[in-house]
Design an enzyme around this catalytic site. Sequence first.
Site, PDB file in Angstrom:
ATOM      1  N   SER A 152      16.664   5.306  -1.949  1.00  7.99           N
ATOM      2  CA  SER A 152      17.925   4.565  -1.915  1.00  7.99           C
ATOM      3  C   SER A 152      17.803   3.268  -1.133  1.00  7.99           C
ATOM      4  CB  SER A 152      19.003   5.436  -1.269  1.00  7.99           C
ATOM      5  OG  SER A 152      18.644   5.712   0.066  1.00  7.99           O
ATOM      6  N   CYS A 153      16.603   2.947  -0.634  1.00  5.33           N
ATOM      7  CA  CYS A 153      16.504   1.774   0.254  1.00  5.33           C
ATOM      8  C   CYS A 153      15.632   0.640  -0.286  1.00  5.33           C
ATOM      9  CB  CYS A 153      15.992   2.218   1.620  1.00  5.33           C
ATOM     10  SG  CYS A 153      16.975   3.541   2.307  1.00  5.33           S
ATOM     11  N   PHE A 154      14.332   0.890  -0.478  1.00  8.33           N
ATOM     12  CA  PHE A 154      13.436  -0.222  -0.828  1.00  8.33           C
ATOM     13  C   PHE A 154      13.878  -0.967  -2.093  1.00  8.33           C
ATOM     14  CE2 PHE A 154       9.362   1.475   1.482  1.00  8.33           C
ATOM     15  CZ  PHE A 154       9.967   1.205   2.693  1.00  8.33           C
TER      16      PHE A 154
END
Length: 423
Positions: free
Chosen positions: A262-264
Amino acid sequence: MKITIVGGGYVGLVTGACFADTGHDVTIIEVDPAKVGMINEKKAPIFEPGLEDILLRTTGKNLRASLSYDSVSTSDITFICVGTPPNEDGSANLSYIESASRSIGTALQAAAGYPVVVIKSTVPPGTTETVVRPAVLASAHKTEDEIGFAMNPEFLREGRAIGDFRNPDRIVIGSNRPRAGDRVAEVYQKFSAPVVRTGLAAAEMIKYTSNAFLATKISFSNEIGNICKELGIDVYEVMNGVGLDQRIGRKFLDAGAGFGGSCFPKDVSSLAVLAVRAGIDPKILRAVLEVNEFQPYRLVTLLEKKAGNLSGKRIAVIGLAFKDNTDDVRDSRSIPVIQELLKKGARIVAFDPMAGPNMKKVFPGIEYAGSSGEALKGADGCLVMTEWPEFGRIDKEFDLMAHKIVIEGRRILSWNGAEGICW
Ligand code: UGA
């Protein structure tokens, strides 16, 4: 200290639980009544190693979850830990941040002293100053002399979040007024990590830049890996040699099917959009995303090279979460792989030690096995997508592997019959 955490997702829950574990009094505000109920019953609503042990120690004592914002007015500090999902164009959706800021402001009408509002969510530079601060102050009917603002990014990896929280490489505190930053520093008094004091926007940019750089390391390693594969060189041997250079470092150079989670993907896209809006052509960021987008399809190409036409073939896909040690399938590299296999007419049997139920929501129509062994039974080929330690044993546990086509998307097997995506 009295702390309120707004948002009981991965970041909010881990942060709240770990703060409580260091002795602070913590209330987690969460909109989902089911999650509130679970936390108050000492059950972790997500799979995160070590989290439930902390809930068992702290819930009902100095940790609780609530649907209401009541605790904000009596807290020394309130952390905003809500999501910033991507918009269609890749930019960050700040609507949860805005509505949390307004609710916090309303609750702070009744506050005495100097409460401090801290953003922990990953947000574009300028958000705390231009979105959070005005929303809180307008709803509270107060001035910046009465409410402080700070930005304190998190650097927690899912699956290893508790260890990362307890032993951070650094604690970044952004504030435009020293008094607000000092309050955040007080919360972390028991930690021995270096503290970086900076401005609000710089703290926001430190988080974006850290994630973008780590993603760049991975895409770089994957590109070198793709070259190595053509030249008959093992990219892991190369990176072991390269990573010993202290200017480079070995971490986050593991080649594979690319980065998910869910981040990079979301943060690199958001930074690229920010760059364009600022009049800068983000050439490197674009390349990082492009390498990442195409990397999973290499697995399918390799499989086709070995197994021929995939139509009607039974293919085991092992490892469904975006990495090991989590049940999170967001942007998992298994998703484009399964889509592509389905397009080519393959019959899929999938397995993950934790993420099967979550992947079932994405692909309800494929078959799910209860173990790697079950998935491998009768399969014409197998793709190993992540590094769950138990996958490393499948060649020893299942004799049948010797007769199979096995392609690894991350290096986990010591069996030399398996073919690596970049080695
Ligand atoms: C990442 C960062 O590592 C955290 O510091 C940050 O706080 C977090 O994002 C966030 O912004 O909230 P996370 O996404 O949980 O954490 O997981 P990572 O362990 O960083 O892995 C991300 C992806 O990169 C996974 O798909 C993983 O398999 C892949 N990866 C990682 C590689 O392909 N190669 C590597 O060498 C390392």
